[in-house]
Design a protein around this motif. Structure first.
Motif, short mmCIF file in Angstrom:
data_model
loop_
_atom_site.label_atom_id
_atom_site.label_comp_id
_atom_site.label_asym_id
_atom_site.label_seq_id
_atom_site.Cartn_x
_atom_site.Cartn_y
_atom_site.Cartn_z
N VAL A 88 -5.03 0.61 5.47
CA VAL A 88 -5.20 -0.55 4.61
C VAL A 88 -4.67 -0.16 3.22
CG1 VAL A 88 -6.88 -2.13 3.55
CG2 VAL A 88 -7.26 -1.30 5.89
N GLN A 89 -3.67 -0.88 2.73
CA GLN A 89 -3.03 -0.55 1.45
C GLN A 89 -2.95 -1.80 0.58
OE1 GLN A 89 -2.57 2.60 1.07
NE2 GLN A 89 -2.61 3.31 3.18
N PRO A 90 -3.55 -1.83 -0.60
CA PRO A 90 -4.39 -0.80 -1.18
C PRO A 90 -5.70 -0.65 -0.40
CG PRO A 90 -4.54 -2.78 -2.51
CD PRO A 90 -3.46 -3.01 -1.49
N PRO A 91 -6.26 0.57 -0.40
CA PRO A 91 -7.50 0.81 0.35
C PRO A 91 -8.69 0.12 -0.30
CG PRO A 91 -6.86 2.78 -0.90
CD PRO A 91 -5.75 1.79 -1.06
N SER A 92 -9.76 -0.05 0.48
CA SER A 92 -10.94 -0.77 -0.01
C SER A 92 -11.51 -0.12 -1.27
CB SER A 92 -12.01 -0.83 1.08
OG SER A 92 -12.41 0.48 1.44
N ARG A 93 -11.42 1.20 -1.37
CA ARG A 93 -12.03 1.87 -2.54
C ARG A 93 -11.28 1.50 -3.83
NH1 ARG A 93 -8.79 6.50 -3.63
NH2 ARG A 93 -7.43 6.83 -1.85
N ALA A 94 -10.01 1.08 -3.71
CA ALA A 94 -9.27 0.60 -4.89
C ALA A 94 -9.46 -0.91 -5.06
CB ALA A 94 -7.79 0.90 -4.73
N LEU A 95 -9.36 -1.63 -3.95
CA LEU A 95 -9.38 -3.10 -4.00
C LEU A 95 -10.68 -3.64 -4.58
CD1 LEU A 95 -7.15 -5.12 -3.14
CD2 LEU A 95 -8.60 -5.69 -1.20
N ARG A 96 -11.77 -2.89 -4.41
CA ARG A 96 -13.06 -3.37 -4.92
C ARG A 96 -12.97 -3.69 -6.41
NH1 ARG A 96 -17.02 -0.19 -3.02
NH2 ARG A 96 -18.48 -1.18 -4.45
N PHE A 97 -12.13 -2.93 -7.14
CA PHE A 97 -12.03 -3.13 -8.59
C PHE A 97 -11.18 -4.35 -8.95
CE2 PHE A 97 -12.65 1.48 -7.97
CZ PHE A 97 -13.90 1.59 -8.56
N ALA A 98 -10.35 -4.79 -7.99
CA ALA A 98 -9.59 -6.02 -8.24
C ALA A 98 -10.42 -7.24 -7.83
CB ALA A 98 -8.28 -6.00 -7.47
#
Ligand SMILES: Nc1ncnc2c1ncn2[C@@H]1O[C@H](COP(=O)(O)OP(=O)(O)OP(=O)(O)O)[C@@H](O)[C@H]1O
Ligand SMILES: [Mg+2]
Length: 378
Positions: A88-98
């Motif tokens: 998954v790109q961007p991964p969930s750990r990044a996407l949470r901030f968007a």
């Protein structure tokens, strides 16, 4: 024969504009769309609800990587995909901030990045205090679910947000309040990063909004100094690395009257501020996004002309139809590159855009605005 398959969740214009580069590169693009006849239905589209884990998991089985046209897929679903081995790109750990503007502010503060003053609030009294301490005005935002200025209010008294306070649960239990930045203009820094680490940025652009919606983008941002441009590139790099972002990311910025550059918000996907790159850059944001999420080497982001200007075709009413004006627009403005998104017309909706490139900034603007005006006149 090998096949590289990219799955995009969301059938909007961003997924649609990934189609041409996917064809050029011989990639398979599959889209999970909300409905039949979506903007991205030119690609192989499956119709399904991205809020249902089984729908997204089934879709993921048909591709090599999952990426996004929008940021609304529930995090739990993305975490499930990742647990089952899906890229998954961007991964969930990044996407949470968007997905959540409060979490974004918190994380960017930890990284020491420049932002408007802000606070997390749950009570009208906290809003009243913040307004009082910031000269009688503030910007109030719902942390989740906002787009195109929906979910953003200028507030001068706490009572102006009673409806939001009464429905706090819909917004994750709190609201975000910010100082109302006295900005001279808005800017955006577009960049891309691969999972294996390579990072590339486009030149800083200026974005002009009408009623909270992006309407014009100028690349590069007029009169931006080399030091500002390298500072905004550093900001994007720090965010991309610090949050683990992959694919294209846009950082929306304010240039404050006192010269400060402040971060407004992030988008972890191709972004309206980067549409100019289709004609204005050696590598467009849509091609770059495909390369990045597949962890392929990134393309050159150098400009193809000294100036590029993009003007959005924002819907005027439900009657908008651009095709009848193609003849006049194309004849009067042969340098204008017209993009329409195949969406049903609605006032204020992003229906398409026009880009012009030139060695002269004002002629690029005149061409893009002229063609857009003809198309909108119908
Ligand atoms: N702190 C602030 N001070 C002044 N103006 C602001 C502030 N925050 C937001 N705005 C204005 O409101 C617009 C929309 O805000 P924001 O980008 O947070 O909302 P959005 O609905 O998520 O945006 P988008 O249109 O990018 O989807 C900004 O582009 C800017 O013009
Ligand atoms: Mg915004």
């Amino acid at each position: 024969m090998t096949e590289l398959r990219v799955g995009v969740i969301g059938g909007g214009q961003l997924a649609r504009m990934m189609t041409p580069p996917s064809i050029n590169l011989g990639l398979t693009l599959r889209v999970l769309a909300e409905s039949e006849g979506s903007s991205a239905s030119l690609a192989t589209a499956t119709v399904g609800d991205y809020n249902r884990p089984e729908v997204v998991l089934e879709f993921a089985k048909t591709v090599d990587v999952i990426t996004f046209d929008h940021e609304h897929v529930p995090l739990e679903i993305l975490e499930k995909l990742e647990e089952s081995g899906v890229s998954v790109q961007p991964p969930s750990r990044a996407l949470r901030f968007a997905q959540n503007k409060l979490e974004m502010r918190q994380r960017l503060a930890e990284l020491g990045l420049p932002m408007p003053e802000w606070a997390k609030i749950t009570e009208p009294s906290q809003l009243a205090d913040f307004i009082y301490e910031h000269g009688g005005v503030a910007i109030l935002k719902t942390p989740i679910g906002g787009y195109d200025g929906k979910g953003v209010r200028v507030v001068r008294e706490a009572a102006a947000a009673n409806d939001w306070f009464q429905n706090l649960a819909d917004f994750g239990g709190a609201l975000l309040v910010e100082e109302k930045v006295d900005f001279v203009r808005e800017l955006a820094q577009l960049s891309a990063r691969r999972p294996s680490g390579e990072f590339k940025a486009w030149p800083l652009v200026e974005t002009i909004q009408a009623n909270g919606v992006c309407s014009v983008v100028k690349s590069p941002a007029p009169n931006a100094s080399a030091s500002v441009m390298s500072a905004t590139e550093d900001i994007a790099r720090t965010i991309a690395i610090g949050l683990g972002v992959t694919g294209v990311m846009a950082v929306e910025l304010f240039e404050a009257r006192d010269g400060r550059i402040l971060i407004n918000e992030l988008a972890m996907r191709p972004h309206n501020s980067g549409h100019f790159s289709i004609e204005g850059s050696i590598t467009s944001q849509f091609e770059q996004h495909l390369r990045a999420v597949l962890d392929l080497p990134l393309g050159d982001t150098a400009p193809t002309a000294e100036h590029a200007v993009m003007v959005n075709l924002l819907g005027v009413d439900s009657e908008n139809d651009f095709l009848p004006s193609y003849g006049i627009a194309m004849e009067e403005f042969p340098g204008a590159k017209i993009h329409t998104y195949g969406k049903g017309a609605r006032a204020g909706r992003k229906m398409g855009h026009v880009t012009a490139t030139s060695s002269d900034a004002s002629s690029a603007l005149a061409t893009a605005e002229g063609a857009a005006a003809v198309l909108l006149r119908g």
